[in-house]
Motif scaffolding. Structure first.
Motif, PDB file in Angstrom:
ATOM      1  N   GLU A 196       0.824  -1.217   0.000  1.00  0.00           N
ATOM      2  CA  GLU A 196       0.000   0.000   0.000  1.00  0.00           C
ATOM      3  C   GLU A 196       0.855   1.262   0.000  1.00  0.00           C
ATOM      4  N   ASN A 197       1.795   1.329  -0.943  1.00  0.00           N
ATOM      5  CA  ASN A 197       2.593   2.535  -1.204  1.00  0.00           C
ATOM      6  C   ASN A 197       3.408   3.010   0.002  1.00  0.00           C
ATOM      7  N   ARG A 198       3.909   2.070   0.780  1.00  0.00           N
ATOM      8  CA  ARG A 198       4.776   2.447   1.906  1.00  0.00           C
ATOM      9  C   ARG A 198       6.219   2.542   1.397  1.00  0.00           C
ATOM     10  N   LEU A 199       6.731   3.764   1.309  1.00  0.00           N
ATOM     11  CA  LEU A 199       8.042   3.999   0.706  1.00  0.00           C
ATOM     12  C   LEU A 199       9.165   3.347   1.503  1.00  0.00           C
ATOM     13  N   TYR A 200       9.061   3.346   2.835  1.00  0.00           N
ATOM     14  CA  TYR A 200      10.134   2.800   3.657  1.00  0.00           C
ATOM     15  C   TYR A 200      10.282   1.281   3.490  1.00  0.00           C
ATOM     16  N   VAL A 201       9.286   0.659   2.886  1.00  0.00           N
ATOM     17  CA  VAL A 201       9.392  -0.774   2.568  1.00  0.00           C
ATOM     18  C   VAL A 201       9.725  -0.966   1.092  1.00  0.00           C
ATOM     19  N   SER A 202       9.051  -0.205   0.227  1.00  0.00           N
ATOM     20  CA  SER A 202       9.175  -0.411  -1.219  1.00  0.00           C
ATOM     21  C   SER A 202      10.563  -0.068  -1.738  1.00  0.00           C
ATOM     22  N   ILE A 203      11.144   1.033  -1.258  1.00  0.00           N
ATOM     23  CA  ILE A 203      12.453   1.459  -1.768  1.00  0.00           C
ATOM     24  C   ILE A 203      13.557   0.455  -1.398  1.00  0.00           C
ATOM     25  N   PRO A 204      13.673   0.010  -0.127  1.00  0.00           N
ATOM     26  CA  PRO A 204      14.705  -1.001   0.171  1.00  0.00           C
ATOM     27  C   PRO A 204      14.517  -2.294  -0.613  1.00  0.00           C
ATOM     28  N   ILE A 205      13.271  -2.741  -0.759  1.00  0.00           N
ATOM     29  CA  ILE A 205      13.029  -3.965  -1.531  1.00  0.00           C
ATOM     30  C   ILE A 205      13.471  -3.763  -2.981  1.00  0.00           C
ATOM     31  N   GLY A 206      13.149  -2.605  -3.554  1.00  0.00           N
ATOM     32  CA  GLY A 206      13.554  -2.331  -4.931  1.00  0.00           C
ATOM     33  C   GLY A 206      15.059  -2.325  -5.095  1.00  0.00           C
ATOM     34  N   ILE A 207      15.781  -1.711  -4.156  1.00  0.00           N
ATOM     35  CA  ILE A 207      17.243  -1.648  -4.240  1.00  0.00           C
ATOM     36  C   ILE A 207      17.862  -3.039  -4.103  1.00  0.00           C
ATOM     37  N   VAL A 208      17.396  -3.813  -3.111  1.00  0.00           N
ATOM     38  CA  VAL A 208      17.955  -5.155  -2.884  1.00  0.00           C
ATOM     39  C   VAL A 208      17.695  -6.051  -4.091  1.00  0.00           C
ATOM     40  N   TRP A 209      16.467  -6.018  -4.616  1.00  0.00           N
ATOM     41  CA  TRP A 209      16.133  -6.855  -5.774  1.00  0.00           C
ATOM     42  C   TRP A 209      16.983  -6.452  -6.988  1.00  0.00           C
ATOM     43  N   ALA A 210      17.118  -5.141  -7.235  1.00  0.00           N
ATOM     44  CA  ALA A 210      17.894  -4.672  -8.384  1.00  0.00           C
ATOM     45  C   ALA A 210      19.359  -5.083  -8.251  1.00  0.00           C
ATOM     46  N   MET A 211      19.927  -4.965  -7.056  1.00  0.00           N
ATOM     47  CA  MET A 211      21.323  -5.357  -6.854  1.00  0.00           C
ATOM     48  C   MET A 211      21.505  -6.863  -7.027  1.00  0.00           C
ATOM     49  N   MET A 212      20.563  -7.651  -6.540  1.00  0.00           N
ATOM     50  CA  MET A 212      20.670  -9.104  -6.641  1.00  0.00           C
ATOM     51  C   MET A 212      20.618  -9.546  -8.109  1.00  0.00           C
ATOM     52  N   VAL A 213      19.641  -9.022  -8.860  1.00  0.00           N
ATOM     53  CA  VAL A 213      19.504  -9.400 -10.265  1.00  0.00           C
ATOM     54  C   VAL A 213      20.708  -8.926 -11.071  1.00  0.00           C
ATOM     55  N   THR A 214      21.169  -7.705 -10.808  1.00  0.00           N
ATOM     56  CA  THR A 214      22.307  -7.166 -11.563  1.00  0.00           C
ATOM     57  C   THR A 214      23.575  -7.959 -11.280  1.00  0.00           C
ATOM     58  N   ASN A 215      23.780  -8.365 -10.033  1.00  0.00           N
ATOM     59  CA  ASN A 215      24.954  -9.190  -9.715  1.00  0.00           C
ATOM     60  C   ASN A 215      24.900 -10.539 -10.411  1.00  0.00           C
ATOM     61  N   MET A 216      23.721 -11.164 -10.432  1.00  0.00           N
ATOM     62  CA  MET A 216      23.578 -12.423 -11.168  1.00  0.00           C
ATOM     63  C   MET A 216      23.852 -12.206 -12.655  1.00  0.00           C
ATOM     64  N   TYR A 217      23.375 -11.091 -13.169  1.00  0.00           N
ATOM     65  CA  TYR A 217      23.561 -10.804 -14.589  1.00  0.00           C
ATOM     66  C   TYR A 217      25.041 -10.563 -14.905  1.00  0.00           C
TER      67      TYR A 217
END
Length: 460
Positions: free
Chosen positions: A61-82
């Motif tokens: 429900e648009n909670r930035l303090y949850v969405s932003i860390p999840i977005g950063i962690v997911w992006a870093m994980m996928v980029t490292n695998m790539y």
């Protein structure tokens, strides 16, 4: 200006999945190729962050303090695998025991097929939140139809249990009425409870009709694909069910306000009828609570997965976005593969890595030799201390024998340079074993062995 461009180019090269130390020592053309790959990797990172952010925002429900860390962690994980996958695209440049170095130019291999399949699947998953963000408004009408359909199904399922309870309560009162009342009292009581009887019959009719239509709807849903005629029929069935449910909701709300006004004058039946009233009111109130809770639940649900399904099935632009994201993931792999054909990068990398390995191996052998010599020297020191005690005893008895033994011991314990034995012919790669030639008892073979060893030492 040129310095800034060079710095930016080298900065992008860091994200190319190759050693920045080697790229800096290559030509400008090679650096530009790796900078382009690095730019694609950065775009992949941004796309992964936006995708994960949109998904977590809809989930929390648009909670930035949850969405932003999840977005950063997911992006870093996928980029490292790539990046790891990009690094594996380079050809084999160092020999192994199983496979000597051989250059292959075939892009289509089993290994590459599985890697590309995995990346394609990952790219399609990442593209879906972007589809929902950009194209969700195009399937709003279809989504509303789905919400109505789900609401109708859940109401019918929940009402079926409560309507059975209504029927049981009313039937129990009728049985009591027949067993306790006279014919006149039964007729008068039935006249008074006519509205309740009518409501129960309406609910039974609603259940039969709605279940029949619901069975038809479930048969349609079991099909993988519906043609235009079947879709129209399905919409018609959903519309009829929606009308039935709306009428049932209105009937429940109207009846719950009327039931308190229904009375039976016979004092013998009043107590049992009061129990019947309470049971019916509770059942109707439970139905109304279910309606309200269901409306609240549906209002808080964004149907994220259903939006994805509708977009993929109805909007061709969603497939355009999917294709663009997949292309974004696959192009760096192809560019990285083609570098081997167009540049001398991997030849340069081979020389640099070969030199690094050789230098590190020489350093290891030197440290190995020093450590071994140090340990042997400590052992010799302790042994000489013990032998000197014995020599002192011999010295008192026979001085000549003492001197002879001391010289022999000193000769035996003198320091020597110790080198690591090379078991392999091509250390440190360890792919070829040394061939130990047997010595024949002939003068010619002896001379050949001596001169061969001499030549090898000169070459080194």
């Amino acid at each position: 200006m040129n310095k800034a461009v060079n710095s930016f180019r080298l900065f992008l090269s860091i994200f190319s999945g190759e050693d920045d130390y080697i790229i800096r020592r290559c030509s400008i053309g090679i650096q530009i190729s790796f900078a382009l790959i690095g730019l694609f990797v950065i775009l992949i990172f941004i796309g992964c962050f936006v995708s994960a952010y949109e998904f977590s925002s809809s989930l929390f429900e648009n909670r930035l303090y949850v969405s932003i860390p999840i977005g950063i962690v997911w992006a870093m994980m996928v980029t490292n695998m790539y990046l790891l996958l990009l690094y594996t695209v380079c050809p084999q440049i160092l020999p192994t025991k199983e496979n000597p170095i051989k250059q292959t130019n075939s892009f289509f291999s089993a290994s590459m097929f599985f890697r590309i399949s995995f990346i394609t699947l990952l790219a399609i998953i990442i593209a879906q939140p972007l589809n929902v963000k950009l194209l969700s408004s195009t399937v709003k009408s279809s989504l509303n139809k789905h919400i109505v359909e789900e609401k109708v199904k859940m109401i019918i399922v929940s009402d079926s249990i409560l309507i059975k309870k209504e029927v049981e309560i009313f039937n129990d009162f009728n049985k009591y009425l027949i067993s306790k009342g006279s014919n006149d009292e039964i007729e008068k009581a039935k006249q008074n409870i006519l509205r309740i009887d009518q409501k129960v019959k309406e609910d039974i009719a609603f259940m039969k009709h709605s279940k029949s239509l619901l069975d038809t709807l479930q048969k349609m849903d079991s099909k993988v694909w519906l043609n235009k005629k079947e879709k129209t029929k399905k919409d018609s069935v959903v519309h009829v069910l929606h009308s039935l449910v709306d009428n049932e909701i209105a009937s429940d709300n109207h009846f719950v306000n009327q039931i308190d006004n229904i009375q039976i004058k016979n004092s013998l039946l009043q107590q049992e009828f009061a129990k019947c009233q309470i049971g019916l009111k509770k059942a109707i109130h439970d139905k109304i609570d279910n309606y309200n809770n269901l409306d609240y639940l549906l209002s808080k649900t964004n149907f994220f997965i259903k939006r994805i399904q509708l977009l993929l099935s109805e909007n061709p632009y969603s497939w355009v976005i999917n294709s663009m994201i997949v292309l974004l993931f696959l192009l760096p792999i192809y560019f990285k593969y083609k570098i081997r054909d167009k540049t001398m990068f991997y030849e340069k990398k081979k020389k640099i890595e070969h030199q690094i390995i050789v230098d590190e191996y020489i350093t290891f052998k030197r440290a190995y030799s020093n450590l071994l010599q140090k340990n042997i020297a400590m052992y010799n020191f302790k042994s000489l201390q013990e032998l000197n005690l014995l020599l002192d005893k011999i010295k008192k008895i026979n001085i000549e024998r003492y001197r002879t033994l001391k010289n022999e011991i000193q000769e035996e314990y003198k320091e020597e340079i110790i080198s690591k034995y090379e078991y392999w012919a091509d250390s440190p790669y360890r792919t070829k074993r040394k061939v130990i030639k047997s010595i024949q008892n002939t003068e010619f073979n002896l001379l050949e062995l001596i001169y061969q060893a001499q030549n090898e030492s000169e070459d080194k």
